[in-house]
Structure formats: structure tokens, C-alpha cells
Scaffold this motif. Structure first.
Motif, mmCIF file in Angstrom:
data_model
loop_
_atom_site.group_PDB
_atom_site.id
_atom_site.type_symbol
_atom_site.label_atom_id
_atom_site.label_comp_id
_atom_site.label_asym_id
_atom_site.label_seq_id
_atom_site.Cartn_x
_atom_site.Cartn_y
_atom_site.Cartn_z
ATOM 1 N N TYR A 216 38.435 41.413 33.678
ATOM 2 C CA TYR A 216 38.959 41.287 34.897
ATOM 3 C C TYR A 216 38.146 40.442 35.769
ATOM 4 O O TYR A 216 38.380 39.473 36.606
ATOM 5 N N ARG A 217 36.985 40.881 36.090
ATOM 6 C CA ARG A 217 35.740 40.187 36.844
ATOM 7 C C ARG A 217 35.623 38.837 36.424
ATOM 8 O O ARG A 217 35.624 37.893 37.400
ATOM 9 N N GLN A 220 38.670 36.793 37.605
ATOM 10 C CA GLN A 220 38.479 36.551 39.105
ATOM 11 C C GLN A 220 37.647 35.533 39.523
ATOM 12 O O GLN A 220 37.901 34.688 40.347
ATOM 13 N N ARG A 224 38.643 31.924 41.253
ATOM 14 C CA ARG A 224 37.593 31.754 42.631
ATOM 15 C C ARG A 224 37.070 30.250 42.603
ATOM 16 O O ARG A 224 37.176 29.680 43.482
ATOM 17 N N ARG A 242 43.742 36.403 48.460
ATOM 18 C CA ARG A 242 43.177 37.391 47.267
ATOM 19 C C ARG A 242 41.994 38.198 47.792
ATOM 20 O O ARG A 242 41.118 38.716 46.868
ATOM 21 N N ARG A 245 40.606 41.665 46.966
ATOM 22 C CA ARG A 245 41.410 42.292 45.741
ATOM 23 C C ARG A 245 40.772 42.717 44.618
ATOM 24 O O ARG A 245 40.811 44.032 44.096
ATOM 25 N N GLU A 246 39.690 42.206 44.088
ATOM 26 C CA GLU A 246 38.622 42.782 43.019
ATOM 27 C C GLU A 246 38.098 43.880 43.349
ATOM 28 O O GLU A 246 38.029 44.942 42.758
ATOM 29 N N GLN A 247 37.628 44.044 44.945
ATOM 30 C CA GLN A 247 36.759 45.200 45.223
ATOM 31 C C GLN A 247 37.920 46.535 45.331
ATOM 32 O O GLN A 247 37.440 47.467 44.850
ATOM 33 N N HIS A 249 40.573 47.033 43.229
ATOM 34 C CA HIS A 249 40.633 47.236 41.825
ATOM 35 C C HIS A 249 39.288 47.842 41.233
ATOM 36 O O HIS A 249 39.432 49.094 40.603
ATOM 37 N N VAL A 250 38.096 47.374 41.597
ATOM 38 C CA VAL A 250 36.988 48.234 41.075
ATOM 39 C C VAL A 250 36.670 49.651 41.469
ATOM 40 O O VAL A 250 36.643 50.665 40.871
ATOM 41 N N SER A 296 27.145 42.807 40.050
ATOM 42 C CA SER A 296 28.689 43.236 40.206
ATOM 43 C C SER A 296 28.883 44.465 39.803
ATOM 44 O O SER A 296 30.132 44.862 39.845
#
Length: 385
Positions: A216-217, A220, A224, A242, A245-247, A249-250, A296
Motif C-alpha cells: 500500500y505504501r 501511494q 504521489r 489525498r 490518507r496513508e497516515q 490507513h497506517v 516510513s
């Protein structure tokens, strides 16, 4: 134990305009106070108040709001100096450290603003709030939250609340002081080994694989980069939409993992032993392709969530030194760098035991956790008469 409960405000268009104008005004005032503090060598809060409070009142700020603006600025400088002393902004003379200390702290136009009970009141039965703005006191601003959050606010809300705006929506984050349950005497410990390939591996056999999160990372990151290369208005709009959004999800993934670990420990009346990984990014030297994965890696967030959930459940928790846990055999105790054949395989060169490398490390952490708990308990030896 202090926790934060967040509620979403549902203001009318006029109320939303007043809230937005209020945040812009108080943060503009905070930038001015920050400039005064920087020019005067960042004096103590009382001295800073004597230099800025009358002018803040002239700007139209209420007495209590002006005090909060001054305190917000002073707290920001306190945090900056603490980070400099701790070396979080680099070594003396580094570009980042020099830049941070060479100019006044600036506040975003929509930065959070603290409120206390003098300028904010809650009507929990009606699910509305009343708060101070530059347009006067706004009453009957509706808010939405879960039933559990509402009950927590009703019983445990203490102290200040922050007005926050994200993505055009307004939120109030309230501080709640909830009682902690008494920690029980553990019947053994669950060791937890953190990693990148496997986010968390417990000595009970639970393993949270990181393959899906890493994929997923990577998606993303590629997306980006693709949008940033376009440099069009629509691409910038998509990037903004967006954001974070990743933050989220994590963090959601880490919440699930932490809850699973704590629930299992509570069910079996065990304690939890975690690795002490502070400073790992400064200690470890990796090749450039591996740095993205390391930086990350949200191990600190996962550890904090495990600690927080363990405290709420009354589960004993200790931190242990993770040195050589991946090289030491959990059966015979033999330590050898060659025991770790590869990322997932452990073969002891002394007793020949074969195990999953992360599972073996988690068992070593569990053993060290039990030893640390025993060493840290109060002595039960009767006092000498």
C-alpha cells in the motif's frame, strides 16, 4: 490517564465563517507575539504577558483568549528548545538546527487554538457547544460523536479543548482524565518483536504480516510521484485531497494490531514485553533503497498504542533491551550472529533448534520481560525488626 476525545462540529454557514475568522485572527496575533518573544530572547510567560497582553486586547481578543495565545507561543518555544537540547534538529551548526533557531516560530492561519471552560461550554444533552469568537459568543453549535465518546465526555472531561480545522471541517478535541484500572500480577509475559516484513510478532504465535501495508505504501509513493510530476492544478488538487490518507490507513492498521496483542494478553492474564527502539534511525545504517522502508516504519506509533491500550486494560507492560534477541536461541540461550540464517529462518548452531526468526526473537523478549518485571517489583522480604 489522559486521553483525547474528538467531536465534529456541525456549524451553519455563518457560524463556520465566524470560526474560520477567529482562527485566522488568533494565529495572526500568535505570530506577532512570537516575533516579540524572539526579539526579547524568549522571556518567561509572565514577562512576555506584560509586553503583549495590552496589544492583544486592542486587537479585539478576549482576556482569556489573549492569555491562551501567549501561553501557546511560550509552549511552542519550550518545545523547540527541548528538541534542540535533545538533538532532534541535528548537531550544533547543522543547517536544520540553525534555521530553526534563527527566526521566530510561525503559526499557520488555521492552527489549533486552545479553549478552557471560561470561553467554551458544553451542552452534552443537546449535543451543542457555545464558544468565544471574534464575532461574539456563538451558541448552539451542534456537534456529532459516537455514544461512547459522548459518555466519556460526560464523565471524564477535564481541562482544555482545542478548536481544529481540517479539510474545511471544524473539530473540538477535548482532554479527558479517565481512571486507570489496577495492574494485575502477570502469569508470564507476551513478547512482541517489531519489524518491517512482519509488523509485529508475538510469542503466542500471532504474527501481523507487513506485506499488505508495504505494498500500500509503495502504491501511494508511486501515485504521489506521478501526480507531482504533472504539476497541474488538478494534480495539486488531487494531492491535497489525498493528504494524510496513508497516515490514517497506517494508524488504523496499528490500532488493530495493538488491540489484538493487548486483548490476548488480558485474556490469558499475561503481561506484555516490548522492545525499546528509541534512536534506532540514528543507530542503523542502511543502503539508500532501504531507507524509505525504515523511515516510513511506524514502530513508535504502534508501541505507543500498545502502551496506551495496556494501561486502559490494566495489563502489565515493560520495555526491554532488544540487543541480540534475533541472534540468541530462545531454547538454550546460545548467541551467534550466524544463528540468523536469513530474514525468516533461525537455526541454532549449538542445540540445532529451527524456528521462525521473529518468533524466536519474541520469545527472547518475553523472557527478558519476565526478568525485568521480577527485578522491578517491590521486595516482599519482611523488614528487619
Amino acid at each position: 490517564m489522559k486521553i483525547v476525545v474528538q467531536v465534529k462540529l456541525l456549524p451553519t454557514s455563518e457560524q463556520a465563517s465566524a470560526l474560520g475568522a477567529t482562527l485566522r485572527t488568533v494565529n495572526e496575533a500568535a505570530c506577532w507575539v512570537s516575533t516579540v518573544a524572539f526579539e526579547r530572547g524568549v522571556p518567561r510567560e509572565y514577562e512576555l504577558r506584560t509586553h503583549t497582553y495590552p496589544q492583544l486586547k486592542e486587537r479585539g481578543l478576549g482576556a482569556q483568549v489573549a492569555q491562551h495565545v501567549i501561553k501557546k507561543v511560550r509552549d511552542a518555544y519550550t518545545a523547540l528548545h527541548a528538541n534542540i537540547r535533545a538533538g532532534n534538529l541535528g548537531k550544533p551548526g547543522s543547517k536544520r538546527r540553525t534555521k530553526a533557531g534563527s527566526k521566530p516560530i510561525a503559526f499557520r492561519p488555521e492552527a489549533a487554538q486552545p479553549y478552557d471552560d471560561r470561553c467554551l461550554s458544553w451542552q452534552l444533552d443537546a449535543q451543542t457547544v457555545s464558544l468565544w469568537t471574534t464575532a461574539g459568543r456563538l451558541k448552539n453549535i451542534a456537534f456529532a460523536c459516537s455514544p461512547d465518546a459522548l459518555e466519556t465526555l460526560r464523565q471524564y472531561r477535564r481541562g482544555e479543548s482545542d478548536l481544529v480545522v481540517r479539510g474545511g471541517a471544524f473539530y473540538l478535541t477535548a482532554t479527558c482524565d479517565i481512571p486507570e484500572p489496577e495492574v494485575y500480577e502477570p502469569d508470564g509475559f507476551v513478547g512482541v518483536d517489531f519489524g518491517i516484513v512482519n509488523i509485529a510478532t508475538a510469542s503466542t504465535g500471532y504474527r501481523a504480516a507487513g506485506r499488505g501495508l508495504n505494498r500500500y505504501r509503495a502504491r501511494q509513493l508511486a501515485l504521489r510521484a506521478k501526480l507531482q510530476n504533472k504539476r497541474t492544478k488538478s494534480a495539486k488538487r488531487r494531492l491535497k485531497a489525498r493528504a494524510r490518507r496513508e497516515q490514517r490507513h497506517v494508524r488504523n492498521t496499528n490500532h488493530i494490531i495493538a488491540k489484538t496483542i493487548v486483548t490476548e494478553a488480558e485474556r490469558t492474564a499475561h503481561g506484555i514485553a516490548l522492545e525499546e527502539l528509541k534512536g534506532i534511525r540514528q543507530r542503523v545504517r542502511l543502503r539508500k533503497p532501504q531507507r524509505v522502508a525504515l523511515h516510513s516504519w511506524a514502530f513508535a506509533q504502534l508501541g505507543e498504542l500498545v502502551v496506551y491500550k495496556a494501561r486502559r486494560a490494566g495489563v502489565p507492560l515493560v520495555h526491554v533491551d532488544p540487543a541480540y534477541t534475533s541472534q540468541q536461541c530462545s531454547e538454550c540461550g546460545h548467541t551467534d550472529k550466524r544463528n540468523r540464517v536469513d530474514q525468516g529462518l533461525f537455526i541454532c548452531r549449538s542445540c540445532g533448534v529451527v524456528a521462525h526468526a521473529d518468533r524466536n526473537a519474541s520469545r527472547n523478549i518475553a523472557t527478558r520481560g519476565a526478568a525485568a518485571w521480577t527485578a522491578g517489583r517491590e521486595s516482599r522480604v519482611p523488614a528487619t525488626p
